[in-house]
Design a protein around this motif. Sequence first.
Motif, PDB file in Angstrom:
ATOM      1  N   VAL A   1       0.832  -1.208   0.000  1.00 25.74           N
ATOM      2  CA  VAL A   1       0.000   0.000   0.000  1.00 25.74           C
ATOM      3  C   VAL A   1       0.867   1.260   0.000  1.00 25.74           C
ATOM      4  N   LEU A   2       1.937   1.236   0.782  1.00 27.38           N
ATOM      5  CA  LEU A   2       2.820   2.399   0.870  1.00 27.38           C
ATOM      6  C   LEU A   2       3.455   2.744  -0.473  1.00 27.38           C
ATOM      7  N   HIS A   3       3.641   1.738  -1.325  1.00 24.03           N
ATOM      8  CA  HIS A   3       4.298   1.963  -2.608  1.00 24.03           C
ATOM      9  C   HIS A   3       3.320   1.941  -3.791  1.00 24.03           C
ATOM     10  N   PHE A   4       2.032   1.938  -3.471  1.00 23.90           N
ATOM     11  CA  PHE A   4       1.033   1.862  -4.539  1.00 23.90           C
ATOM     12  C   PHE A   4       0.843   3.242  -5.182  1.00 23.90           C
ATOM     13  N   ILE A   5       0.820   3.273  -6.498  1.00 22.61           N
ATOM     14  CA  ILE A   5       0.606   4.519  -7.231  1.00 22.61           C
ATOM     15  C   ILE A   5      -0.863   4.620  -7.640  1.00 22.61           C
ATOM     16  N   PRO A   6      -1.619   5.606  -7.121  1.00 16.81           N
ATOM     17  CA  PRO A   6      -3.046   5.741  -7.450  1.00 16.81           C
ATOM     18  C   PRO A   6      -3.271   5.948  -8.945  1.00 16.81           C
ATOM     19  N   SER A   7      -4.309   5.285  -9.445  1.00 14.81           N
ATOM     20  CA  SER A   7      -4.645   5.453 -10.866  1.00 14.81           C
ATOM     21  C   SER A   7      -6.149   5.587 -11.100  1.00 14.81           C
ATOM     22  N   GLU A   8      -6.948   5.187 -10.108  1.00 15.57           N
ATOM     23  CA  GLU A   8      -8.399   5.261 -10.247  1.00 15.57           C
ATOM     24  C   GLU A   8      -8.969   6.366  -9.350  1.00 15.57           C
ATOM     25  N   LYS A   9     -10.208   6.721  -9.595  1.00 16.36           N
ATOM     26  CA  LYS A   9     -10.862   7.858  -8.945  1.00 16.36           C
ATOM     27  C   LYS A   9     -10.755   7.841  -7.421  1.00 16.36           C
ATOM     28  N   HIS A  10     -10.972   6.673  -6.807  1.00 17.01           N
ATOM     29  CA  HIS A  10     -11.024   6.594  -5.344  1.00 17.01           C
ATOM     30  C   HIS A  10      -9.775   5.974  -4.716  1.00 17.01           C
ATOM     31  N   ASP A  11      -8.715   5.806  -5.476  1.00 16.84           N
ATOM     32  CA  ASP A  11      -7.533   5.119  -4.950  1.00 16.84           C
ATOM     33  C   ASP A  11      -6.918   5.796  -3.730  1.00 16.84           C
ATOM     34  N   VAL A  12      -6.871   7.123  -3.747  1.00 14.64           N
ATOM     35  CA  VAL A  12      -6.261   7.845  -2.625  1.00 14.64           C
ATOM     36  C   VAL A  12      -6.998   7.543  -1.321  1.00 14.64           C
TER      37      VAL A  12
ATOM     38  N   ASP B   1     -36.916   3.804   2.798  1.00 11.02           N
ATOM     39  CA  ASP B   1     -37.596   5.080   2.604  1.00 11.02           C
ATOM     40  C   ASP B   1     -36.708   6.246   3.046  1.00 11.02           C
ATOM     41  N   ILE B   2     -36.079   6.105   4.220  1.00  8.61           N
ATOM     42  CA  ILE B   2     -35.215   7.164   4.745  1.00  8.61           C
ATOM     43  C   ILE B   2     -34.021   7.403   3.826  1.00  8.61           C
ATOM     44  N   SER B   3     -33.486   6.321   3.260  1.00  3.02           N
ATOM     45  CA  SER B   3     -32.248   6.427   2.467  1.00  3.02           C
ATOM     46  C   SER B   3     -32.485   6.568   0.967  1.00  3.02           C
ATOM     47  N   GLU B   4     -33.706   6.807   0.571  1.00  5.79           N
ATOM     48  CA  GLU B   4     -34.009   6.929  -0.857  1.00  5.79           C
ATOM     49  C   GLU B   4     -33.169   8.032  -1.506  1.00  5.79           C
ATOM     50  N   GLY B   5     -32.569   7.727  -2.633  1.00  2.00           N
ATOM     51  CA  GLY B   5     -31.768   8.700  -3.359  1.00  2.00           C
ATOM     52  C   GLY B   5     -30.310   8.752  -2.959  1.00  2.00           C
ATOM     53  N   ARG B   6     -29.930   7.999  -1.944  1.00  2.00           N
ATOM     54  CA  ARG B   6     -28.537   7.993  -1.510  1.00  2.00           C
ATOM     55  C   ARG B   6     -27.743   6.939  -2.275  1.00  2.00           C
ATOM     56  N   THR B   7     -26.421   7.021  -2.159  1.00  2.00           N
ATOM     57  CA  THR B   7     -25.536   6.108  -2.885  1.00  2.00           C
ATOM     58  C   THR B   7     -24.852   5.144  -1.932  1.00  2.00           C
ATOM     59  N   PHE B   8     -24.990   3.862  -2.205  1.00  2.00           N
ATOM     60  CA  PHE B   8     -24.300   2.813  -1.458  1.00  2.00           C
ATOM     61  C   PHE B   8     -23.752   1.818  -2.474  1.00  2.00           C
ATOM     62  N   LYS B   9     -22.454   1.857  -2.731  1.00  2.00           N
ATOM     63  CA  LYS B   9     -21.915   0.940  -3.735  1.00  2.00           C
ATOM     64  C   LYS B   9     -20.405   0.776  -3.587  1.00  2.00           C
ATOM     65  N   LYS B  10     -19.851  -0.074  -4.436  1.00  2.00           N
ATOM     66  CA  LYS B  10     -18.420  -0.354  -4.391  1.00  2.00           C
ATOM     67  C   LYS B  10     -17.645   0.849  -4.924  1.00  2.00           C
ATOM     68  N   ALA B  11     -16.511   1.115  -4.300  1.00  5.63           N
ATOM     69  CA  ALA B  11     -15.683   2.252  -4.684  1.00  5.63           C
ATOM     70  C   ALA B  11     -15.071   2.061  -6.069  1.00  5.63           C
ATOM     71  N   GLU B  12     -14.802   3.169  -6.724  1.00  3.14           N
ATOM     72  CA  GLU B  12     -14.121   3.144  -8.020  1.00  3.14           C
ATOM     73  C   GLU B  12     -12.617   3.185  -7.768  1.00  3.14           C
ATOM     74  N   CYS B  13     -12.092   2.041  -7.343  1.00  3.03           N
ATOM     75  CA  CYS B  13     -10.672   1.959  -7.011  1.00  3.03           C
ATOM     76  C   CYS B  13     -10.020   0.799  -7.747  1.00  3.03           C
ATOM     77  N   SER B  14      -8.704   0.761  -7.706  1.00  2.00           N
ATOM     78  CA  SER B  14      -7.957  -0.303  -8.367  1.00  2.00           C
ATOM     79  C   SER B  14      -8.295  -1.656  -7.755  1.00  2.00           C
ATOM     80  N   GLU B  15      -8.359  -2.672  -8.595  1.00  2.00           N
ATOM     81  CA  GLU B  15      -8.699  -4.014  -8.135  1.00  2.00           C
ATOM     82  C   GLU B  15      -7.703  -4.503  -7.097  1.00  2.00           C
ATOM     83  N   GLU B  16      -6.452  -4.135  -7.255  1.00  2.00           N
ATOM     84  CA  GLU B  16      -5.435  -4.563  -6.292  1.00  2.00           C
ATOM     85  C   GLU B  16      -5.737  -4.045  -4.895  1.00  2.00           C
ATOM     86  N   LEU B  17      -6.214  -2.814  -4.801  1.00  2.00           N
ATOM     87  CA  LEU B  17      -6.546  -2.257  -3.490  1.00  2.00           C
ATOM     88  C   LEU B  17      -7.761  -2.953  -2.887  1.00  2.00           C
TER      89      LEU B  17
END
Length: 223
Positions: A53-64, A185-201
């Motif tokens: 992780v310390l040497h990983f170079i971010p390449s995807e939107k959520h990698d950082v 009902d309370i959470s309608e319209g919110r986002t819950f999903k997998k991050a847009e990150c590198s598969e390795e992470l």
Amino acid sequence: MKRNLLFKTASLLYLSTLLALAGCAPRAAGDIAENADVDRKILQQLNELEERVLHFIPSEKHDVFAIAVISEAISAAKNGSYGVGAVLVNNETNEIVYRGQNKVFTEFRSDLHAEMDLLNTFEIQNKGNSRDLLGNITLFSSLESCPMCLCRIITSGVQEVYHLADDFGGGMVHLYDQLPPVWKDISEGRTFKKAECSEELSEIAEKVFLLTADLDNKLKTGE
């Protein structure tokens, strides 16, 4: 050979600068305290993942942010709790404003999953207007939220939630449609999903958690 070394060095300097600007530099190797009860083989594997992780170079939107939550997850695992970490990110500045990690066995608190630890800190420090502030904040977790945490997140007011690794055995996001009607009902319209990150992470996040999965036996036996 020399050109490759210079490129690698420049890449690492770029990564360090990027993470520092975002307020989410990973913990340096050796900065995380190790619990004497954690198996040495597991600690060795955690150290190896930490180096990756310390040497990983971010390449995807959520990698950082993925790097930041994995750092918290490794810290939790080294402290003898489940290897799960979480952070809150300000949507306007893209800076991490709060961090959390699983502390179920660190100080035994049955409720202190990473997301709960994170939201407890945020709400205590922002009494009276936490829901207003959370409307402009995104939550990242290294592992898919369990039913308890997902309902807490919904109650808190967080609008966007991303996880690195799926948890088909204990997670609730992939079972969102099976939530009781009031929660949907309370959470309608919110986002819950997998991050847009590198598969390795994503794979590293899952490995960190699985290295601590045997802690389930403590909950079963109470020992």
